[in-house]
Enzyme design. Structure first.
Site, mmCIF file in Angstrom:
data_model
loop_
_atom_site.group_PDB
_atom_site.id
_atom_site.type_symbol
_atom_site.label_atom_id
_atom_site.label_comp_id
_atom_site.label_asym_id
_atom_site.label_seq_id
_atom_site.Cartn_x
_atom_site.Cartn_y
_atom_site.Cartn_z
ATOM 1 N N ARG A 1 0.813 -1.038 0.040
ATOM 2 C CA ARG A 1 -0.131 0.084 0.095
ATOM 3 C C ARG A 1 0.904 1.229 0.027
ATOM 4 N NH1 ARG A 1 -4.671 1.544 4.304
ATOM 5 N NH2 ARG A 1 -5.900 3.110 3.177
ATOM 6 N N HIS B 1 0.765 4.172 -2.869
ATOM 7 C CA HIS B 1 0.276 5.577 -2.340
ATOM 8 C C HIS B 1 1.532 6.631 -2.838
ATOM 9 C CE1 HIS B 1 -3.707 5.275 -0.050
ATOM 10 N NE2 HIS B 1 -3.276 4.023 -0.539
ATOM 11 N N ASN C 1 -4.247 9.166 3.482
ATOM 12 C CA ASN C 1 -2.941 8.423 3.846
ATOM 13 C C ASN C 1 -3.049 8.043 5.225
ATOM 14 O OD1 ASN C 1 -1.733 8.077 1.385
ATOM 15 N ND2 ASN C 1 -0.777 10.205 1.331
ATOM 16 N N HIS D 1 -4.422 -6.905 -3.269
ATOM 17 C CA HIS D 1 -5.397 -6.945 -2.267
ATOM 18 C C HIS D 1 -5.671 -8.673 -1.777
ATOM 19 C CE1 HIS D 1 -7.815 -3.385 -3.481
ATOM 20 N NE2 HIS D 1 -6.608 -2.956 -2.812
#
Length: 328
Positions: A65, A69, A94, A190
């Site tokens: 992640r 990001h 975030n 995921h």
């Protein structure tokens, strides 16, 4: 802020590879070979990640992640790591991103033996690869040579929401030079990690303001999720696995795609991948093939090349959470 003289690895690279000073070099495999004497930079990062993963296996999902990001805002330049008022780290999008301490730990180990050479941006890429491998994925080969960015602004953060449509998601990824196939494989991250109940509560109770649950969700799954995610959740503490196969929820594999084909996707965008006319064939192909790990690694390499800074651009930070003030 303390002024620090930056050690520019680019000049060594230029002499070694024949790049002229005005050229912008590409990312390459084994960029750091020879730049830290006989120290193996990637092995040093790998050792730190292995130690931390043993203590907390959830850092694999956290680092995936974190890389996503970071790369989706100003490219893969480690700008998400910077502390300060109104930096990317402070953006609501975030708020649940973590793993900053993992990158700082790897950076500290490298600074102790090879100061001023290895960028934080490269450490994110290497650390994520190592964590994916430890979580059962394939150890893909990464390219390095990134520099760290010097700009980090919260307003720049526009990370796609969990409820984004497939069409809009394709556009967002396309703007970064990533294909729909890349997008589907990258959302395969995921396969590990969790989702906060608040990010999909509407699917359980009030989908699209209908007062009804999302009709595409498997009823058995919904019944299970209701126990874990009561209505009108006000905290971020309640979470569920993104991959609803308990035997595979912490392993990097294609199980996530099998689950969404069974209407057992957690996030709206996850489920829509298996229903949309453009992405359903890709999902079906992934389940039918046996090379998810390889193709996932290839997609991660493409993500890691988004809008990077190389050569004389950017800087190499001494601490990942602080921009170096240039000497004048």
């Amino acid at each position: 802020m303390e002024k620090v003289i930056i050690v520019f690895a680019f000049m060594l690279f230029a002499a070694r590879s024949g790049w002229c000073e005005t050229a912008t070099p590409p990312l390459v495999v084994d960029f750091y070979n020879g730049l830290c004497s006989d120290i193996d930079v990637e092995a040093t990062v790998g050792s730190v990640i292995a130690s931390l993963y043993e203590q907390d296996p959830t850092i694999a999902a956290a680092l995936l992640r974190l890389q996503f990001h970071d790369c989706f805002v100003r490219g893969c330049d480690a700008s998400i790591l910077i502390d300060g008022h109104d930096t990317e780290k402070t953006s609501p999008s975030n708020r649940m991103v973590r793993g900053f301490d993992v990158i700082e730990a790897a950076k500290s180990s490298l600074e102790a033996i090879c100061p001023g050479v290895v960028s934080c941006a490269d450490i994110i890429i290497m650390a994520t690869r190592d964590a994916v491998s430890l979580a059962g994925g394939e150890r893909y080969t990464v390219q390095t040579g990134r520099r760290d960015g010097t700009v980090s602004v919260a307003a720049d953060v526009k990370t796609p929401a969990a409820s984004i449509s497939v069409t809009d998601s394709i556009k967002v990824f396309g703007d970064k030079g990533l294909t729909p196939t890349d997008m589907v494989y990258l959302l395969g991250a995921h396969t590990i990690g969790v989702a906060r109940c608040s990010t999909f509560e509407d699917r359980l109770y009030n989908f699209s303001n209908t007062g009804e649950p999302d009709p595409t969700m498997d009823p058995t799954l919904r019944a299970t999720l209701i126990d874990s995610c009561p209505r009108d959740i006000t905290t971020d503490e309640d979470t569920v696995d993104l991959d609803q196969d308990p035997s595979s929820s912490s392993i990097v594999d294609s199980s996530y795609f099998k689950q969404i084909l069974l209407n057992r996707g957690i996030l709206q965008i996850d489920q829509e991948l298996a229903l949309d006319q453009w992405t359903q064939p890709i999902v079906n192909a992934i389940v039918q093939r046996s090379d998810f790990a390889t193709r996932f690694g290839e997609a991660m390499v493409k993500l890691g090349a988004v809008e990077v800074l190389t050569g004389e651009q950017g800087q190499v930070r001494q601490f990942c959470n602080r921009i170096i003030e240039q000497q004048k």
